[in-house]
Design a protein around this motif. Structure first.
Motif, PDB file in Angstrom:
ATOM      1  N   ARG A   1       0.825  -1.202   0.000  1.00 16.65           N
ATOM      2  CA  ARG A   1       0.000   0.000   0.000  1.00 16.65           C
ATOM      3  C   ARG A   1       0.862   1.257   0.000  1.00 16.65           C
ATOM      4  NH1 ARG A   1      -2.340   0.328   4.761  1.00 16.65           N
ATOM      5  NH2 ARG A   1      -2.677  -1.908   4.754  1.00 16.65           N
ATOM      6  N   GLN A   2       1.979   1.211   0.723  1.00 21.25           N
ATOM      7  CA  GLN A   2       2.889   2.358   0.738  1.00 21.25           C
ATOM      8  C   GLN A   2       3.456   2.611  -0.652  1.00 21.25           C
ATOM      9  OE1 GLN A   2       5.847   2.083   3.819  1.00 21.25           O
ATOM     10  NE2 GLN A   2       4.364   1.351   5.312  1.00 21.25           N
ATOM     11  N   VAL A   3       3.837   1.531  -1.338  1.00 26.07           N
ATOM     12  CA  VAL A   3       4.367   1.675  -2.699  1.00 26.07           C
ATOM     13  C   VAL A   3       3.278   2.188  -3.635  1.00 26.07           C
ATOM     14  CG1 VAL A   3       5.301   0.403  -4.668  1.00 26.07           C
ATOM     15  CG2 VAL A   3       6.168  -0.061  -2.371  1.00 26.07           C
ATOM     16  N   LEU A   4       2.069   1.662  -3.501  1.00 27.33           N
ATOM     17  CA  LEU A   4       0.963   2.094  -4.353  1.00 27.33           C
ATOM     18  C   LEU A   4       0.643   3.568  -4.138  1.00 27.33           C
ATOM     19  CD1 LEU A   4      -1.380   1.437  -6.301  1.00 27.33           C
ATOM     20  CD2 LEU A   4      -2.754   0.968  -4.261  1.00 27.33           C
ATOM     21  N   PHE A   5       0.491   3.991  -2.896  1.00 27.00           N
ATOM     22  CA  PHE A   5       0.160   5.386  -2.621  1.00 27.00           C
ATOM     23  C   PHE A   5       1.268   6.325  -3.096  1.00 27.00           C
ATOM     24  CE2 PHE A   5      -3.192   5.225   1.002  1.00 27.00           C
ATOM     25  CZ  PHE A   5      -3.887   4.247   0.316  1.00 27.00           C
ATOM     26  N   THR A   6       2.522   5.904  -2.904  1.00 27.80           N
ATOM     27  CA  THR A   6       3.646   6.725  -3.363  1.00 27.80           C
ATOM     28  C   THR A   6       3.632   6.845  -4.883  1.00 27.80           C
ATOM     29  OG1 THR A   6       4.948   6.039  -1.459  1.00 27.80           O
ATOM     30  CG2 THR A   6       6.149   6.984  -3.308  1.00 27.80           C
ATOM     31  N   SER A   7       3.381   5.746  -5.568  1.00 30.26           N
ATOM     32  CA  SER A   7       3.350   5.753  -7.034  1.00 30.26           C
ATOM     33  C   SER A   7       2.214   6.621  -7.556  1.00 30.26           C
ATOM     34  CB  SER A   7       3.184   4.335  -7.571  1.00 30.26           C
ATOM     35  OG  SER A   7       4.247   3.531  -7.172  1.00 30.26           O
ATOM     36  N   VAL A   8       1.039   6.477  -6.961  1.00 31.72           N
ATOM     37  CA  VAL A   8      -0.099   7.294  -7.393  1.00 31.72           C
ATOM     38  C   VAL A   8       0.195   8.770  -7.162  1.00 31.72           C
ATOM     39  CG1 VAL A   8      -2.512   7.848  -6.896  1.00 31.72           C
ATOM     40  CG2 VAL A   8      -1.805   5.472  -7.144  1.00 31.72           C
ATOM     41  N   GLY A   9       0.727   9.106  -6.004  1.00 32.22           N
ATOM     42  CA  GLY A   9       1.076  10.495  -5.725  1.00 32.22           C
ATOM     43  C   GLY A   9       2.103  11.031  -6.708  1.00 32.22           C
TER      44      GLY A   9
END
Length: 78
Positions: free
Chosen positions: A32-40
């Motif tokens: 989730r941390q990787v996903l949120f960082t990528s989306v941001g």
């Protein structure tokens, strides 16, 4: 620069979500941390590109107006 800030904001959002749900803040939900960082990061990238496009378009229109109406933009002493 916008990409880095929004990527960081996405990561912080994932960490805060872990903390609010009483999970280990940094170790739980790495996906989730990787996903949120990528989306941001990608949202910041596209917002930066859009902002640059809008400013370039405005500059082009202003310079075109100045080129077609030189009498409105006289330089000189008196």
């Amino acid at each position: 620069r916008g990409s880095a800030w929004l990527g960081l904001a996405g990561w912080v959002a994932a960490v805060l979500d872990n903390a609010f749900n009483r999970r280990p803040a940094l170790r739980a939900g790495l996906h989730r941390q990787v996903l949120f960082t990528s989306v941001g990061w990608f949202v910041g990238y596209y917002l930066t590109k859009h902002t640059e496009y809008v400013h370039a378009k405005r500059d082009r229109e202003l310079f075109e107006y100045i080129r077609h109406h030189p009498e409105d933009f006289k330089t000189g002493g008196t």
